[in-house]
Design a protein around this motif. Structure first.
Motif, PDB file in Angstrom:
ATOM      1  N   ASP A 110     -31.046 -11.607  55.524  1.00 13.22           N
ATOM      2  CA  ASP A 110     -30.702 -11.361  54.127  1.00 13.22           C
ATOM      3  C   ASP A 110     -29.509 -12.224  53.748  1.00 13.22           C
ATOM      4  O   ASP A 110     -28.791 -12.755  54.606  1.00 13.22           O
ATOM      5  N   GLY A 111     -29.302 -12.390  52.449  1.00 15.15           N
ATOM      6  CA  GLY A 111     -28.131 -13.107  51.969  1.00 15.15           C
ATOM      7  C   GLY A 111     -28.206 -14.606  52.125  1.00 15.15           C
ATOM      8  O   GLY A 111     -27.168 -15.270  52.265  1.00 15.15           O
ATOM      9  N   LEU A 112     -29.397 -15.191  52.090  1.00 13.78           N
ATOM     10  CA  LEU A 112     -29.549 -16.640  52.223  1.00 13.78           C
ATOM     11  C   LEU A 112     -29.254 -17.326  50.894  1.00 13.78           C
ATOM     12  O   LEU A 112     -29.596 -16.820  49.823  1.00 13.78           O
ATOM     13  N   THR A 113     -28.635 -18.506  50.984  1.00  9.85           N
ATOM     14  CA  THR A 113     -28.301 -19.300  49.806  1.00  9.85           C
ATOM     15  C   THR A 113     -28.674 -20.753  50.047  1.00  9.85           C
ATOM     16  O   THR A 113     -28.397 -21.300  51.128  1.00  9.85           O
ATOM     17  N   LEU A 114     -29.279 -21.381  49.035  1.00 14.57           N
ATOM     18  CA  LEU A 114     -29.658 -22.790  49.087  1.00 14.57           C
ATOM     19  C   LEU A 114     -28.696 -23.593  48.238  1.00 14.57           C
ATOM     20  O   LEU A 114     -28.404 -23.218  47.093  1.00 14.57           O
ATOM     21  N   ALA A 115     -28.225 -24.696  48.774  1.00  9.39           N
ATOM     22  CA  ALA A 115     -27.305 -25.560  48.029  1.00  9.39           C
ATOM     23  C   ALA A 115     -27.376 -26.967  48.606  1.00  9.39           C
ATOM     24  O   ALA A 115     -27.852 -27.169  49.737  1.00  9.39           O
ATOM     25  N   PRO A 116     -26.940 -27.969  47.866  1.00 12.59           N
ATOM     26  CA  PRO A 116     -26.848 -29.319  48.436  1.00 12.59           C
ATOM     27  C   PRO A 116     -25.973 -29.313  49.679  1.00 12.59           C
ATOM     28  O   PRO A 116     -24.968 -28.595  49.753  1.00 12.59           O
ATOM     29  N   GLY A 117     -26.388 -30.093  50.659  1.00 12.89           N
ATOM     30  CA  GLY A 117     -25.636 -30.154  51.894  1.00 12.89           C
ATOM     31  C   GLY A 117     -26.501 -30.581  53.058  1.00 12.89           C
ATOM     32  O   GLY A 117     -27.683 -30.887  52.899  1.00 12.89           O
ATOM     33  N   ALA A 118     -25.905 -30.568  54.253  1.00 15.31           N
ATOM     34  CA  ALA A 118     -26.617 -30.980  55.462  1.00 15.31           C
ATOM     35  C   ALA A 118     -27.198 -29.770  56.165  1.00 15.31           C
ATOM     36  O   ALA A 118     -26.641 -28.671  56.122  1.00 15.31           O
ATOM     37  N   SER A 119     -28.329 -29.985  56.834  1.00 21.89           N
ATOM     38  CA  SER A 119     -28.995 -28.912  57.552  1.00 21.89           C
ATOM     39  C   SER A 119     -28.971 -29.197  59.047  1.00 21.89           C
ATOM     40  O   SER A 119     -29.213 -30.339  59.465  1.00 21.89           O
ATOM     41  N   PRO A 120     -28.687 -28.187  59.886  1.00 23.10           N
ATOM     42  CA  PRO A 120     -28.695 -28.414  61.333  1.00 23.10           C
ATOM     43  C   PRO A 120     -30.122 -28.554  61.859  1.00 23.10           C
ATOM     44  O   PRO A 120     -31.076 -28.066  61.257  1.00 23.10           O
ATOM     45  N   ALA A 121     -30.237 -29.211  62.983  1.00 21.24           N
ATOM     46  CA  ALA A 121     -31.541 -29.345  63.632  1.00 21.24           C
ATOM     47  C   ALA A 121     -31.887 -28.038  64.340  1.00 21.24           C
ATOM     48  O   ALA A 121     -31.011 -27.341  64.850  1.00 21.24           O
ATOM     49  N   PRO A 122     -33.159 -27.684  64.390  1.00 25.20           N
ATOM     50  CA  PRO A 122     -33.557 -26.463  65.107  1.00 25.20           C
ATOM     51  C   PRO A 122     -33.452 -26.651  66.612  1.00 25.20           C
ATOM     52  O   PRO A 122     -33.573 -27.771  67.132  1.00 25.20           O
TER      53      PRO A 122
END
Length: 911
Positions: A110-122
């Motif tokens: 819960d509490g997820l937010t989407l915004a511009p930025g970098a994403s970590p690798a899985p």
């Protein structure tokens, strides 16, 4: 660690930027607005118990983001979760309009937010490698092998080098007669699959996608074209399978008896350590071993801990068995190798098993509605295979064979071979209706536009969704139940309606507002109609392989039934924009149940009601007793306006294919003369290379495909084609009131002066009003803007007013309530308060008592001997009215909502 893009992702970014520059005509300027941080929510309102990965779309305000923007998804503590993002649509200035995002099981929070930025690798990234003859997909220690050609979708899968999945293939069974008749014989055939092409569409790190195209074949005949996508998510043991096929047989001689996907798995464990699982009702699970250790006589009965281990699917040691079993006694306990779980109706399933082929089946269990998942394997692993919308698509089945041997087969039957063969023949004969004049008389009586030979199922399609797990152990009952929940009701991320609205997408709509009595009454009626149809789907059993997702057209209160058997009153087939009503309702409410009904409708109406090959390719079929039975084949049914909302919310590639295949559906007007049964009208005789095209029901559908393709790719030729049509309509003497004109297929330009009047009540009710609202926000074509606003102002105008414009008050004007939203559009864009009041008068009517009755209407119970079973009935509801009234209400509230209370007071409405 930050995500390091592959060469393919860098190329995708370059293509995205080039596409955006093509939209704007120049390099993209710096964003003019800041991009909002976007809270995400689970569609069902709570985080899922299990997640195999999911994909969703998010819209962005015009000018806010560059097309190759990177994104980050963070939880409530600020921790970034792995995500893969890509653009799926652009604004005309080249900025990002829609982005798509794939997440892993780590996002089940819960509490997820989407915004511009970098994403970590899985941690367990998806890696896709093209190795020449096959494509290898690696997810952690799990490796899938996908051949580029041959008779398999997957040739096998291993975990840490140990085989866990054998071949995954397709099977189709057919026969040359629908059933065995006395003294006759039925010839049956079995077809496998032949893959002709494999394409990697995404290669990780979070999601990999492979598209396979092929046909079914028995080595001699090739038919039933098939397209399959395989979806792999980082950290997941599963592959999602989206299976689509086209029926290209002869309905009189080709009767499909079975249609399935078959997964093999090696069986290395002892038979008492081999396990079967089936999903039952709700969260229920049925589980047994191939060789059971429970229920034996006292001397042979193992200890409670051993029995419990077998029930739970954990390995049982041979040393822990009673001596009588260890001393050759096990051989006397039967091995059960075959299991058949059959859901032949939406109201009941049965479970049978047998020791092996050649022996009798015995009944095991039964129930009502299964979520559609099965498992076969050992304590050391196996496969689970499930089918979405299992009981809703009945007749379906899950079969396990040879679980007692070295290799077991698990088949998900999309059409169960235990059911009668699929019969796609016309439901009726001509019955002497041999001339056009007789067909028109029949149309006047049963509302069916019949024409011999046009009630043809050749070219219709259907898509099914399956999931295959490669597991390293038999799942516990709780885990298996959570897996079944993901099959039946996949977890989806989305955004709040207010966030969708803020982005300015999909035209004119507003959020619910019940702040005044009249607003509360309108919102109550909107809710009632949605609730009514959601209820009707179940209580009328609008289910089945070909029908699930559609609704009926008109009610028959005398029979307390919908007119399922009366010509054009039966299946709705998108008539008067039912799909658009449901999707717009979802946009403003965010209701999960409305989303799911609209999703099922999109899957149905875009596949079954539309032709994908043959002489009617690109067109859909008007409402009828069978989805393909009416002879009116038109683009108003195959309309992309009814699919695009789902596509942008989900980034669903199959729906993307369906929309793209309609980019040149205008050429199908060369094959189908829509007006062939109507009296001659001005402009109908056209030279080669031109067709007669109506502005609303035809061109209105074409522009929805062209706009969507322009948004998706930035290819200006689709934008220019739209502008050519807009410009030439705007330049005609009667503009939109000409109704139709010769259309040049090469240029997309209408021909002639348009100096005649041809008004149809259908022209604006198949999505063109909504598409025009979007187009006029994106494209500046002044002559067309004036033409559309003129049509909006005058269509519902008093006779004297429209006669002053056209020289006459034309016939063909009806659906006043529905067209009130056109009046409202003109009032809003021209700032005309008096026109806004006229629009509300058109919508609310002139009798407050009738309005009170409409807004207060509710369902009543009908029971006893009058009906097959007790029902809730609203006998006044019809689907045309429900869809158009709701769309008008939603759009009027958005356009002229600030004048509603004044209009209600003028009418004298007192709730």
């Amino acid at each position: 660690m930050a995500f390091q893009p592959s060469r393919r992702h860098l190329l995708m970014g370059a293509v995205s930027l080039a596409a955006a520059q093509a939209v704007s005509g120049s390099a993209l300027a710096a964003p003019r607005r800041s991009a909002p941080a976007t809270p995400l929510r689970w569609l069902d309102g709570h985080k899922p118990a299990r997640l195999e990965g999911t994909t969703f779309g998010v819209p962005w305000p015009r000018g806010a983001l560059r097309p190759n923007q990177a994104f980050s998804i963070r939880d409530g503590s600020g921790r970034a979760t792995p995500a893969q993002s890509w653009p799926i649509a652009y604004w005309p200035d080249g900025s990002l309009k829609w982005s798509a995002h794939a997440v892993t099981s780590d996002a089940a929070l819960d509490g997820l937010t989407l915004a511009p930025g970098a994403s970590p690798a899985p941690a367990k990234a998806v890696k896709v490698a093209d190795q020449g003859q096959q494509i290898v997909v690696t997810v952690g220690d799990l490796e899938w092998r996908v051949p580029k050609s041959g008779d398999a979708l997957v040739s096998g899968a291993t975990r840490g080098g140990r085989p866990v999945v054998g071949k995954l293939s397709l099977v189709a069974l057919s026969q040359d007669k629908p059933e065995l008749e006395a003294g006759g014989a039925v010839k049956s055939s079995r077809y496998g699959v032949r893959i002709r092409q494999a394409v990697v569409e995404q290669s990780g790190p979070v999601r990999g996608v492979i598209k396979l195209d092929g046909v079914h074949t028995d080595g001699t005949r090739e038919w039933l074209p098939v397209s399959v996508r395989l979806y792999f998510y980082a950290g997941s043991d599963a592959v999602r399978i989206v299976h689509s096929f086209i029926f290209d047989g002869d309905p009189k001689t080709d009767f499909i008896r079975g249609l399935g996907a078959v997964a093999e798995t090696p069986m290395a464990d002892e038979s008492y350590n081999r396990h079967i699982r089936f999903a039952g009702e709700d969260e229920g699970v049925w589980g047994e071993a191939v060789r059971t250790l429970t229920g034996l006589r006292t001397r042979a009965n193992p200890a409670a801990a051993v029995r419990q281990a077998q029930i739970e699917g954990r390995a049982v040691a041979f040393a822990d068995l009673p001596d009588i079993l260890k001393n050759d006694g096990l051989q006397w306990v039967p091995e059960w190798g075959d299991f058949s779980f059959s859901q032949l109706s939406p109201d009941g399933f049965t479970l049978r098993k047998r020791t092996s082929e050649g022996h009798a089946w015995i009944d095991s269990n039964a129930g009502k509605r299964s979520r559609g998942l099965a498992y076969v394997g050992g304590a050391s692993g196996g496969v689970a295979l499930g089918l979405k919308d299992f009981w809703q698509r009945a007749p379906v089945a899950l079969d396990i064979r040879n679980a007692h041997t070295d290799t077991a087969q698990l088949t998900a039957w999309m059409w169960s071979p235990e059911a009668p063969a699929m019969d796609l023949r016309p439901y009726r004969s001509a019955n002497g209706m041999d001339t056009t004049a007789e067909e028109l008389v029949g149309l006047d009586i049963t509302y069916e536009d019949y024409e011999a030979g046009w009630d043809d199922a050749h070219g219709i399609a259907r898509t099914s969704e399956l999931t295959l797990w490669a597991l390293d152990a038999t799942p516990s009952h709780a885990d298996f139940s959570a897996m079944a929940e993901q099959i039946a009701d996949p977890a989806r991320l989305t955004v709040e309606p207010a966030r969708l609205h803020m982005a300015g997408v999909f035209g004119e709509w507003s959020l619910p507002n019940a702040s005044t009595p009249i607003r509360a009454a309108l919102e109550g009626r909107l809710r009632h109609l949605l609730d009514h149809y959601l209820q009707e789907v179940d209580q009328r059993r609008w289910y089945g392989f070909w029908s699930y997702g559609d609704v009926m057209h008109t009610y028959d209160p005398d029979r307390h039934m919908w007119r399922y058997d009366v010509g054009g009153y039966a299946w709705d087939n998108s008539e008067l924009s039912t799909d658009l009503w449901l999707w717009t309702s979802y946009l403003r409410t965010g209701r999960a149940d409305v989303f799911k009904l609209a999703e099922a409708m999109t899957r149905h109406t875009g596949e079954v009601d539309v032709y994908h090959l043959g002489r009617f390719k690109g067109f859909g079929t008007r409402h009828g007793v069978q989805h393909w039975s009416d002879s009116s084949k038109q683009p108003r049914v195959s309309n992309v306006a009814y699919r695009r909302i789902y596509y942008f919310l989900t980034a669903d590639e199959r729906v993307g294919d369906l929309m793209r295949e309609l980019n040149e559906s205008d050429y199908a007007l060369q094959n189908v003369d829509i007006s062939r049964k109507l009296p001659p009208a001005p402009g109908r005789a056209v030279p080669e290379g031109q067709v007669v095209s109506g502005f609303g029901t035809s061109w209105g559908a074409f522009i929805s495909a062209w706009l969507t393709e322009w948004e998706r790719t930035g290819d200006r030729r689709w934008r220019d084609r739209i502008v050519n049509g807009m410009t030439t309509i705007g330049g005609m003497k009667r503009r939109w009131f000409a109704g139709e004109a010769p259309f040049d297929l090469a240029t997309g330009r209408y021909q002639g002066q348009g100096d005649y009047v041809a008004v149809s009540h259908l022209n604006a009710v198949f999505g063109v009003a909504e598409m025009n609202a979007e187009l006029l926000d994106l494209l500046d074509v002044p002559s067309y803007r004036r033409a559309w606003l003129e049509y909006c102002r005058y269509y519902n105008a008093p006779d004297n007013d429209i006669a002053g414009l056209l020289g006459e008050a034309p016939k063909g004007r009806s659906l006043t309530e529905a067209h009130s939203r056109l009046t409202a559009y003109a009032a809003n864009k021209e700032g005309d308060a008096a026109l806004a009041q006229r629009a509300w008068s058109e919508f609310l009517g002139k009798d407050p008592t009738k309005l009170q009755a409409l807004l207060g209407a509710r369902s009543t119970t009908v029971g006893g001997v009058d009906v097959l079973r007790p029902i809730q009935e609203d006998a006044q509801v019809s689907t045309n009215d429900a869809a158009q009234w709701s769309l008008a209400a939603i759009e009027n509230l958005a356009l002229i909502g600030d004048s509603l209370e004044e209009a209600a007071a003028r009418l004298g409405y007192r709730p």
